[in-house]
Design an enzyme around this catalytic site. Structure first.
Site, PDB file in Angstrom:
ATOM      1  N   ASP A 141      30.467 -12.185  63.628  1.00  0.00           N
ATOM      2  CA  ASP A 141      30.593 -11.952  64.869  1.00  0.00           C
ATOM      3  C   ASP A 141      30.894 -13.038  66.084  1.00  0.00           C
ATOM      4  O   ASP A 141      29.806 -12.999  67.277  1.00  0.00           O
ATOM      5  CB  ASP A 141      29.088 -11.826  64.796  1.00  0.00           C
ATOM      6  CG  ASP A 141      28.491 -10.656  66.426  1.00  0.00           C
ATOM      7  OD1 ASP A 141      26.845 -10.658  66.068  1.00  0.00           O
ATOM      8  OD2 ASP A 141      28.962  -9.719  66.233  1.00  0.00           O
ATOM      9  N   LYS A 144      36.463 -11.493  68.553  1.00  0.00           N
ATOM     10  CA  LYS A 144      36.742 -10.006  67.456  1.00  0.00           C
ATOM     11  C   LYS A 144      38.766 -10.670  67.289  1.00  0.00           C
ATOM     12  O   LYS A 144      38.372 -10.675  65.795  1.00  0.00           O
ATOM     13  CB  LYS A 144      37.000  -9.372  68.604  1.00  0.00           C
ATOM     14  CG  LYS A 144      35.337  -9.074  68.969  1.00  0.00           C
ATOM     15  CD  LYS A 144      33.757  -8.953  67.898  1.00  0.00           C
ATOM     16  CE  LYS A 144      32.411  -9.437  68.727  1.00  0.00           C
ATOM     17  NZ  LYS A 144      32.349  -9.809  67.543  1.00  0.00           N
ATOM     18  N   ASP A 169      30.744  -7.732  62.498  1.00  0.00           N
ATOM     19  CA  ASP A 169      30.045  -6.797  63.208  1.00  0.00           C
ATOM     20  C   ASP A 169      31.350  -6.053  63.752  1.00  0.00           C
ATOM     21  O   ASP A 169      32.500  -6.778  64.278  1.00  0.00           O
ATOM     22  CB  ASP A 169      29.012  -7.569  63.956  1.00  0.00           C
ATOM     23  CG  ASP A 169      28.451  -6.788  64.740  1.00  0.00           C
ATOM     24  OD1 ASP A 169      28.385  -6.954  65.907  1.00  0.00           O
ATOM     25  OD2 ASP A 169      28.501  -5.435  64.565  1.00  0.00           O
ATOM     26  N   ASN A 170      31.139  -5.290  64.523  1.00  0.00           N
ATOM     27  CA  ASN A 170      31.600  -5.002  65.752  1.00  0.00           C
ATOM     28  C   ASN A 170      33.976  -4.504  64.938  1.00  0.00           C
ATOM     29  O   ASN A 170      34.408  -4.743  65.904  1.00  0.00           O
ATOM     30  CB  ASN A 170      31.903  -5.527  66.786  1.00  0.00           C
ATOM     31  CG  ASN A 170      30.707  -6.453  67.000  1.00  0.00           C
ATOM     32  OD1 ASN A 170      30.788  -7.586  67.414  1.00  0.00           O
ATOM     33  ND2 ASN A 170      29.421  -5.544  67.527  1.00  0.00           N
ATOM     34  N   GLU A 199      25.433  -1.582  69.270  1.00  0.00           N
ATOM     35  CA  GLU A 199      23.858  -2.177  69.541  1.00  0.00           C
ATOM     36  C   GLU A 199      23.189  -1.432  71.364  1.00  0.00           C
ATOM     37  O   GLU A 199      24.228  -1.571  71.937  1.00  0.00           O
ATOM     38  CB  GLU A 199      23.530  -3.499  69.819  1.00  0.00           C
ATOM     39  CG  GLU A 199      24.149  -4.631  70.622  1.00  0.00           C
ATOM     40  CD  GLU A 199      25.918  -4.857  70.075  1.00  0.00           C
ATOM     41  OE1 GLU A 199      25.666  -4.550  68.818  1.00  0.00           O
ATOM     42  OE2 GLU A 199      26.430  -6.348  70.414  1.00  0.00           O
TER      43      GLU A 199
HETATM   44  O1  LIG Z   1      31.975 -10.272  72.176  1.00  0.00           O
HETATM   45  C1  LIG Z   1      31.744 -10.173  71.675  1.00  0.00           C
HETATM   46  N1  LIG Z   1      30.850 -10.913  70.274  1.00  0.00           N
HETATM   47  C2  LIG Z   1      31.434 -12.006  71.297  1.00  0.00           C
HETATM   48  C3  LIG Z   1      30.552 -13.158  70.078  1.00  0.00           C
HETATM   49  C4  LIG Z   1      30.914 -14.058  71.045  1.00  0.00           C
HETATM   50  C5  LIG Z   1      29.659 -15.409  70.208  1.00  0.00           C
HETATM   51  O2  LIG Z   1      30.357 -16.268  69.962  1.00  0.00           O
HETATM   52  C6  LIG Z   1      30.250 -17.782  70.468  1.00  0.00           C
HETATM   53  N2  LIG Z   1      32.158 -17.733  69.637  1.00  0.00           N
HETATM   54  C7  LIG Z   1      32.889 -17.643  69.872  1.00  0.00           C
HETATM   55  N3  LIG Z   1      33.448 -17.624  69.149  1.00  0.00           N
HETATM   56  C8  LIG Z   1      33.675 -18.731  68.647  1.00  0.00           C
HETATM   57  C9  LIG Z   1      34.067 -19.812  67.345  1.00  0.00           C
HETATM   58  N4  LIG Z   1      34.892 -19.478  67.621  1.00  0.00           N
HETATM   59  C10 LIG Z   1      36.436 -19.046  68.088  1.00  0.00           C
HETATM   60  C11 LIG Z   1      36.410 -20.114  69.316  1.00  0.00           C
HETATM   61  O3  LIG Z   1      37.263 -21.244  69.088  1.00  0.00           O
HETATM   62  N5  LIG Z   1      33.271 -21.005  66.762  1.00  0.00           N
HETATM   63  C12 LIG Z   1      31.647 -20.825  67.566  1.00  0.00           C
HETATM   64  N6  LIG Z   1      31.443 -19.479  68.739  1.00  0.00           N
HETATM   65  C13 LIG Z   1      32.345 -19.114  68.398  1.00  0.00           C
HETATM   66  C14 LIG Z   1      30.223 -17.717  72.067  1.00  0.00           C
HETATM   67  O4  LIG Z   1      30.288 -18.783  72.016  1.00  0.00           O
HETATM   68  C15 LIG Z   1      29.555 -16.242  72.211  1.00  0.00           C
HETATM   69  O5  LIG Z   1      27.523 -16.954  71.375  1.00  0.00           O
HETATM   70  C16 LIG Z   1      30.927  -8.660  71.290  1.00  0.00           C
HETATM   71  C17 LIG Z   1      30.932  -7.606  72.116  1.00  0.00           C
HETATM   72  C18 LIG Z   1      29.755  -6.457  72.608  1.00  0.00           C
HETATM   73  C19 LIG Z   1      30.907  -5.482  73.156  1.00  0.00           C
HETATM   74  C20 LIG Z   1      31.029  -4.720  72.551  1.00  0.00           C
HETATM   75  C21 LIG Z   1      31.003  -3.660  73.876  1.00  0.00           C
HETATM   76  C22 LIG Z   1      31.225  -3.312  75.158  1.00  0.00           C
HETATM   77  F1  LIG Z   1      31.533  -2.862  76.227  1.00  0.00           F
HETATM   78  C23 LIG Z   1      31.075  -5.420  76.052  1.00  0.00           C
HETATM   79  C24 LIG Z   1      30.693  -5.888  74.468  1.00  0.00           C
HETATM   80  C25 LIG Z   1      29.652  -6.178  71.486  1.00  0.00           C
HETATM   81  C26 LIG Z   1      29.137  -7.095  70.341  1.00  0.00           C
HETATM   82  O6  LIG Z   1      28.570  -7.092  68.605  1.00  0.00           O
HETATM   83  C27 LIG Z   1      29.900  -8.518  70.254  1.00  0.00           C
HETATM   84  O7  LIG Z   1      29.439  -9.031  68.723  1.00  0.00           O
HETATM   85 MG   LIG Z   2      29.006  -8.225  67.511  1.00  0.00          MG
END
Ligand SMILES: O=C(NC/C=C/[C@H]1O[C@@H](n2cnc3c(NCCO)ncnc32)[C@H](O)[C@@H]1O)c1cc(-c2ccc(F)cc2)cc(O)c1O
Ligand SMILES: [Mg+2]
Length: 214
Positions: A141, A144, A169-170, A199
């Protein structure tokens, strides 16, 4: 100074949820996101699908990629058997700090190890530094475009065994096209799509459950 959305989400938990009651924490977040501010938690509808998969797998070791505020962390940990462990990776220190407090409020700290850092750096350390053999369940999650590279990295690090479950997810919104193509076409996975909604909205989204065949 202005508060952030995760800070306001935590305040809603501390105001409306009962300490030590994971279900009340989940309800408080869902209520906040429905009535006050949308946030990217897996949410209640997809959360029920997550719950059913966790209950079916009954995992001993779980990995979550992307903790954010800890909503799905609490949902998963709440269903784990006594000595099971959930390792959740979060590389944003501000989100990690909020998530720790949400997890603490739910009273599930014993079952959760939140590790601050990037999945790409931490996955190769899982065996040696975290004493993991293989994961029974992985919940994806995070960003993406990282689902596929991190899945290939977990394969390469020998963290998946015959029967390990990946739950993503997603896969529709925002979408993870390269990941979906991979798990649906690879002979090493048996995949199943669970249709749902983004969600707190009526927009289509869904979870993809993929069994690693070894
Ligand atoms: O983008 C979404 N999720 C991202 C989550 C990021 C979280 O995870 C953390 N994260 C990211 N990469 C890494 C990583 N490793 C990779 C980088 O090195 N290692 C560790 N942590 C990481 C971030 O710091 C955040 O805490 C999303 C969008 C919509 C959405 C739908 C429709 C819309 F219009 C708008 C938004 C709905 C959803 O359910 C979604 O999950
Ligand atoms: Mg999500």
């Amino acid at each position: 100074t202005q508060s952030t959305r995760p800070q306001r989400l935590l305040s809603a938990v501390q105001k409306n949820a009962t300490r030590g009651d994971p279900c009340s924490v989940v309800k408080a977040i869902d209520q906040f996101c429905r009535s006050k501010e949308w946030a990217m938690n897996v949410g209640d509808e997809k959360g029920c699908i997550l719950d059913s998969v966790v209950s079916e797998v009954n995992p001993t070791t779980v990995l979550e990629l992307g903790t954010y505020c800890g909503y799905s962390t609490v949902r998963i940990a709440n269903l784990l058997p006594p000595h099971a462990k959930l390792i959740t990776l979060e590389f944003n220190p501000d989100f990690a700090a909020i998530a720790r407090q949400v997890i603490a409020w739910s009273g599930l700290e014993e079952k959760v190890q939140l590790v601050e850092g990037a999945s790409g750096d931490l996955i190769p350390k899982m065996k040696e530094d975290f004493g993991v053999k293989t994961f029974d369940l992985v919940f994806l999650d995070h960003w993406k475009d990282r689902y596929l590279p991190d899945t290939k990295l977990m394969e390469a690090c020998g963290l998946l065994r015959k029967g390990s479950i990946l739950l993503a997810d997603n896969v529709i919104c925002p979408g993870t096209p390269d990941y979906l193509e991979y798990v649906r076409s690879s002979p090493r996975y048996e995949s199943q799509y669970f249709k749902s909604h983004l969600e707190y909205t009526k927009v289509e989204d869904g979870l993809e459950k993929s069994v690693f065949l070894g």
